[in-house]
Design a protein around this motif. Structure first.
Motif, PDB file in Angstrom:
ATOM      1  N   ALA A   1       0.849  -1.193   0.000  1.00 59.14           N
ATOM      2  CA  ALA A   1       0.000   0.000   0.000  1.00 59.14           C
ATOM      3  C   ALA A   1       0.880   1.237   0.000  1.00 59.14           C
ATOM      4  O   ALA A   1       1.930   1.266   0.647  1.00 59.14           O
ATOM      5  N   THR A   2       0.453   2.252  -0.724  1.00 58.45           N
ATOM      6  CA  THR A   2       1.097   3.558  -0.671  1.00 58.45           C
ATOM      7  C   THR A   2       0.042   4.631  -0.853  1.00 58.45           C
ATOM      8  O   THR A   2      -0.981   4.406  -1.496  1.00 58.45           O
ATOM      9  N   TRP A   3       0.312   5.796  -0.275  1.00 55.17           N
ATOM     10  CA  TRP A   3      -0.615   6.910  -0.412  1.00 55.17           C
ATOM     11  C   TRP A   3      -0.715   7.339  -1.871  1.00 55.17           C
ATOM     12  O   TRP A   3       0.279   7.389  -2.593  1.00 55.17           O
ATOM     13  N   ALA A   4      -1.922   7.662  -2.318  1.00 55.40           N
ATOM     14  CA  ALA A   4      -2.129   8.135  -3.690  1.00 55.40           C
ATOM     15  C   ALA A   4      -3.300   9.104  -3.731  1.00 55.40           C
ATOM     16  O   ALA A   4      -4.153   9.115  -2.845  1.00 55.40           O
ATOM     17  N   ASP A   5      -3.331   9.893  -4.773  1.00 49.73           N
ATOM     18  CA  ASP A   5      -4.404  10.856  -4.986  1.00 49.73           C
ATOM     19  C   ASP A   5      -4.500  11.101  -6.487  1.00 49.73           C
ATOM     20  O   ASP A   5      -3.845  10.417  -7.280  1.00 49.73           O
ATOM     21  N   SER A   6      -5.301  12.072  -6.884  1.00 55.37           N
ATOM     22  CA  SER A   6      -5.459  12.395  -8.290  1.00 55.37           C
ATOM     23  C   SER A   6      -5.660  13.894  -8.441  1.00 55.37           C
ATOM     24  O   SER A   6      -6.370  14.501  -7.644  1.00 55.37           O
TER      25      SER A   6
END
Length: 428
Positions: A308-313
């Motif tokens: 898991a890793t932090w992500a956004d858009s």
């Protein structure tokens, strides 16, 4: 009838010789005064996005685009103030996690009925991209990327520490214990820190803790709005980071600029930062005056049970008031969004992951520098559940985590305080 009016307005904006329709565009990403209009040659987020905007200004007949760049740190405060004052930008960038806040208040234009007429093919968006701009059945923006935290690696330091695999890739830790072992190996071999990150300014430390909680199957709040921060998983995540501080293998007082400079100066084996700096660091590594010379990009390692890793858009939105009150400027704004959407491959040069299926499948995308080194990131990208108060929640977490590693606040006290305050925010 609405689509006929939009189509007519679109045609009107393209009439050569008519008074140019001005579109104001609000963005962060930093300033770049000499970006030019060549979208294939600029380097770094600020210059790449500005070259795309400059090209739109030059190539869209009957439309001028005026950029309103602002600092990333107070961007949303300025946008909120602009909405409150009745003068928001005609187009502005925002993050996926902010959609519930803005769309929930009715501030954003619902675009789904007008995108095709503007030349935007929604079917070409990756499913996750469509989901990122959707809220309660409507589409409230045009997606631009997926971005996530990566491990940026100095391979010279890793080689000196004996942390390079036979295939030339870095050997990354697979547990908190191994993380500490690798850090000790780096210090013994080079005297340098193992890890650098912005722990003292922006919420990079929050994203680290979130990633390590997700790797344990936990989150900071549930879909039904229950805060879950004062937990064993959170303690494990925080301890994984603070053990590096305690052993002298990382500096908790580095801010964003200082952590980045430490990495470029060859003073840290790993920098935790996002996809947005890949092409910039690649260019810096090619500069003989920069200490970093052998640069590698790695997926965030799995230290617990699951990746898991932090992500956004990032996405582009239009105010609802513009659609309601000014159909000609609204149509021009849609053309600007269509232009940015058409240049998704150019924006992907930053290191961000593209959102269009046709770009993702292209040879040009596959050939981008370091792209094959973090192909696993899309599969482990995670974020919190949607929340209208996400910004305030993130601020609470950043304050309490910094209190742990900057002022010595007991972990239990900080997590307990954060959970109470976040619960208040979730309760509205």
């Amino acid at each position: 009838m609405k689509h006929v009016l939009i189509g007519t307005a679109l045609a009107a904006t393209a009439v050569t010789g008519a008074t140019a329709q001005e579109v104001t565009l609000g963005r962060f990403f930093g300033a770049c005064e000499d970006a030019g209009t060549d979208t294939t040659a600029s380097v770094g987020e600020a210059c790449i996005i500005q070259s795309i905007i400059n090209a739109a200004d030059a190539e869209l007949d009957g439309i001028t685009v005026t950029t309103l760049p602002t600092d990333w740190g107070n961007y949303y405060d300025q946008v909120i103030a602009a909405y409150a004052g009745g003068e928001p930008p005609d187009v502005h960038v925002m993050h996926r996690h902010r959609v519930p806040q803005f769309a929930g208040l009715g501030a954003l234009a619902e675009l789904s009925g007008d995108l095709e007429a503007a030349g935007i093919d929604v079917s070409d968006w990756a499913p996750a991209a469509l989901d990122a701009v959707s809220f309660e059945g409507g589409i409230y923006g045009v997606p631009m990327d997926f971005h996530a935290n990566l491990w940026h690696v100095n391979m010279e330091i890793m080689e000196a520490a004996g942390l390079v695999a036979e295939d030339g890739s870095p050997i990354l830790p697979s547990s908190p214990e191994e993380l500490l072992e690798h850090a000790a190996m780096v210090e013994a071999a080079t005297g340098h820190d193992y890890l650098a990150a912005d722990f003292a300014q922006f919420p990079i430390g929050v994203r680290l803790v979130l990633s390590l909680m997700w790797q344990q199957g936990e989150n900071i709040f549930t879909e039904d709005g229950t805060a879950t921060i004062d937990t064993e998983a959170a303690r494990n995540a925080v301890t994984t980071i603070t053990q590096l501080f305690d052993a002298g293998h990382a500096d908790p007082q580095l801010n964003y600029a200082d952590s980045q400079q430490a990495f470029l100066n060859g003073e840290a084996a790993v920098l935790v930062n996002g996809t947005w700096v890949v092409d910039f660091y690649s260019a810096e590594a090619a500069n003989p005056d920069v200490a970093l010379s052998d640069y590698y990009v790695a997926d965030f390692p799995t230290l617990f049970a699951e990746g898991a890793t932090w992500a956004d858009s990032h996405m582009w939105a239009i105010p609802a008031s513009l659609k309601r009150d000014d159909p000609e400027t609204y149509a021009a704004a849609l053309q600007v969004l269509a232009f940015i959407n058409a240049h998704n491959i150019d924006w992907a040069r930053t290191g961000h992951m593209a959102v269009r299926n046709s770009v993702l499948a292209s040879e040009a995308y596959a050939a981008l520098p370091h792209r094959d080194e973090y192909t696993g990131t899309a599969a482990i990208a995670r974020d919190t559940p949607a929340a209208e108060n996400y910004g305030a929640i993130q601020d609470v977490l950043n304050r309490e985590l910094q209190a742990i590693w900057l002022t010595g606040k007991p972990v239990g006290d900080a997590l307990s305080d954060a959970e109470l305050e976040v619960q208040d925010l979730l309760d509205g």
